[in-house]
Enzyme design. Structure first.
Site, PDB file in Angstrom:
ATOM      1  N   GLY A 174      39.974 135.105  22.292  1.00 12.91           N
ATOM      2  CA  GLY A 174      38.798 134.271  22.050  1.00 12.91           C
ATOM      3  C   GLY A 174      37.730 135.022  21.304  1.00 12.91           C
ATOM      4  N   ALA A 175      38.162 135.911  20.376  1.00 10.33           N
ATOM      5  CA  ALA A 175      37.229 136.829  19.715  1.00 10.33           C
ATOM      6  C   ALA A 175      36.723 136.314  18.375  1.00 10.33           C
ATOM      7  CB  ALA A 175      37.904 138.192  19.502  1.00 10.33           C
ATOM      8  N   GLY A 205      31.430 133.171  19.513  1.00  9.16           N
ATOM      9  CA  GLY A 205      30.794 133.165  20.816  1.00  9.16           C
ATOM     10  C   GLY A 205      30.823 134.481  21.551  1.00  9.16           C
ATOM     11  N   ILE A 206      31.100 134.403  22.857  1.00  8.90           N
ATOM     12  CA  ILE A 206      31.073 135.569  23.730  1.00  8.90           C
ATOM     13  C   ILE A 206      32.087 136.608  23.281  1.00  8.90           C
ATOM     14  CG2 ILE A 206      31.539 136.353  26.084  1.00  8.90           C
ATOM     15  CD1 ILE A 206      30.477 133.651  27.059  1.00  8.90           C
ATOM     16  N   GLY A 207      33.286 136.177  22.917  1.00  7.24           N
ATOM     17  CA  GLY A 207      34.327 137.110  22.508  1.00  7.24           C
ATOM     18  C   GLY A 207      33.943 137.916  21.286  1.00  7.24           C
ATOM     19  N   SER A 220      33.775 131.362  35.553  1.00  8.74           N
ATOM     20  CA  SER A 220      32.566 130.536  35.468  1.00  8.74           C
ATOM     21  C   SER A 220      32.082 130.174  36.864  1.00  8.74           C
ATOM     22  CB  SER A 220      32.859 129.250  34.688  1.00  8.74           C
ATOM     23  OG  SER A 220      31.778 128.336  34.778  1.00  8.74           O
ATOM     24  N   TYR A 262      38.464 121.751  34.049  1.00  9.46           N
ATOM     25  CA  TYR A 262      37.935 123.049  33.634  1.00  9.46           C
ATOM     26  C   TYR A 262      37.544 123.882  34.855  1.00  9.46           C
ATOM     27  CZ  TYR A 262      34.837 126.489  31.498  1.00  9.46           C
ATOM     28  OH  TYR A 262      34.235 127.671  31.117  1.00  9.46           O
TER      29      TYR A 262
END
Length: 305
Positions: free
Chosen positions: A43-44, A47-49, A164, A190
Site C-alpha cells: 500500500g505504498a 497515503g500512509i504507506g 483500525s 471493514y
C-alpha cells in the site's frame, strides 16, 4: 523498456535521475545496495504507506514499495534513490504468491509492513471466491506472511500491520469467523477485517516468537484517498468537510515508522496507537478465536495450519 499498462514481473530499481511518474525499468531482485534494514511496505503508492516509505528511506532503510498501480508506485519510488518497487493485486491470491516469490529473492527482509487495505460499498467476490474486503485486508497479508516465513525467521524480522479503531465493532462469534453469512454492510465488513488484523497479529506473535515479532496499530482518522473511496459510513465521513480535522498521511504513518524502527517501547503481539500499546476489544484478545482465525485462514488460502 517501459512498463506502463502491464503488471511488472520483477522488482524495480528506480535510479535517482528518473522523474516522478516514470514507470521505471525492469530489474532483478538481487541484494539491495547499502547496509540499512530491508523494509517491505504494501500500500505504498499513496497515503500512509507512501509517507512511511519516505520516512523510512530518509532514516537509512532499504525500501521495497508494493502498490497496485504501476504508475503511482513508480512515482513514489522515483523520489527515493535506490528504492525498489513492484505491484500486486491482493484480490488475486495467485498474484500474492507471485509477489512472495519475488520478495523471497531478496537477501533478507527485516520488516514486513502490511499497510494495503480496501473497503467496498457492495459485496463482491474475488476470483478466489472470497468476500473482497476480507481477502484484501486479511487473507492476502496472511498468505504473504506465511509464504515468507523462512526469510522472516532467518532475519528475525518484524511484521507491522495497519489496523483500525474500527476493529471494536468487528468481532465475530467463535465458530463463525470468516463465514461471510448475513447481510453485507461495508462498514461492518471493514471493521471485521481490521479485527482480524488484531487477532492475526496476536497469533503470529505467539506462534513465531522469538524469531519473528508482530505488532499492529491504529493510525487514527487520516485524510487519504482510501477513506474517500470506502463504502458505507466510513466513506461518507471522508467525503465531508470533516477531513479538515483529520490527520495527515505523515501523521498517520508516525506509529508505523516507530514500530518498524524503535528498539523498545512496543509490545510483541499488541495493538498500538500514538506510539503506545493500547486496549483492544475483548474479543480481539481471545486466544481461542486467534487460533481459530489462523486455522480457518490457512484452509481458505490452501496452506496447512
Amino acid at each position: 523498456m517501459g512498463a506502463r499498462g502491464r503488471r511488472l514481473p520483477r522488482l524495480r530499481r528506480v535510479p535517482a535521475q528518473d522523474r516522478p511518474g516514470d514507470p521505471g525499468r525492469p530489474g532483478r531482485a538481487e541484494a539491495l545496495s547499502g547496509d540499512g534494514p530491508v523494509v517491505v511496505v504494501t500500500g505504498a503508492s499513496d497515503g500512509i504507506g507512501a509517507a512511511a516509505a519516505r520516512r523510512l528511506h530518509r532514516g537509512g532503510a532499504r525500501v521495497v514499495l508494493v502498490g497496485r498501480s504501476p504508475e503511482k508506485t513508480a512515482a513514489v519510488a522515483a523520489d527515493l534513490p535506490g528504492a525498489r518497487w513492484t505491484t500486486v493485486d491482493l484480490g488475486r491470491l495467485d498474484d500474492v504468491r507471485r509477489l512472495a516469490a519475488e520478495l523471497a529473492e531478496l537477501s533478507g527482509i527485516d520488516v514486513l509492513v502490511h499497510n494495503a487495505g480496501a473497503s467496498f460499498a457492495r459485496r463482491e467476490l474475488t476470483v478466489d471466491g472470497h468476500e473482497r474486503t476480507a481477502q484484501v485486508d486479511h487473507l492476502a497479508p496472511y498468505l504473504l506472511t506465511r509464504l515468507l516465513e523462512e526469510p522472516l525467521r532467518a532475519s528475525r524480522a518484524r511484521v507491522v500491520t495497519t489496523s483500525s479503531f474500527m476493529h471494536w465493532v468487528g468481532g465475530s462469534r467463535r465458530g463463525h469467523l470468516l463465514d461471510g453469512t448475513g447481510p453485507y454492510l461495508a462498514t461492518r465488513a471493514y471493521a471485521r477485517a481490521k479485527w482480524c488484523n488484531v487477532l492475526f497479529t496476536r497469533e503470529l506473535a505467539r506462534r513465531w516468537a522469538p524469531e519473528v515479532t508482530a505488532t499492529c496499530f491504529d493510525p487514527g482518522a487520516v485524510a487519504t484517498s482510501f477513506g474517500a473511496a470506502s463504502g458505507g459510513i466510513t466513506g461518507l465521513a471522508f467525503r465531508t468537510p470533516l477531513t479538515a480535522f483529520m490527520r495527515t498521511p505523515a501523521q498517520g504513518a508516525d506509529t508505523l515508522v516507530w514500530l518498524a524502527t524503535a528498539e523498545e517501547g512496543w509490545r510483541n503481539g499488541r495493538h498500538h496507537a500514538d506510539r503506545s500499546p493500547t486496549w483492544t476489544a475483548l474479543s480481539a484478545r481471545d486466544d481461542v478465536r486467534a487460533r481459530e482465525l489462523w486455522n480457518r485462514s490457512a484452509r481458505l488460502v490452501g496452506l496447512p495450519s
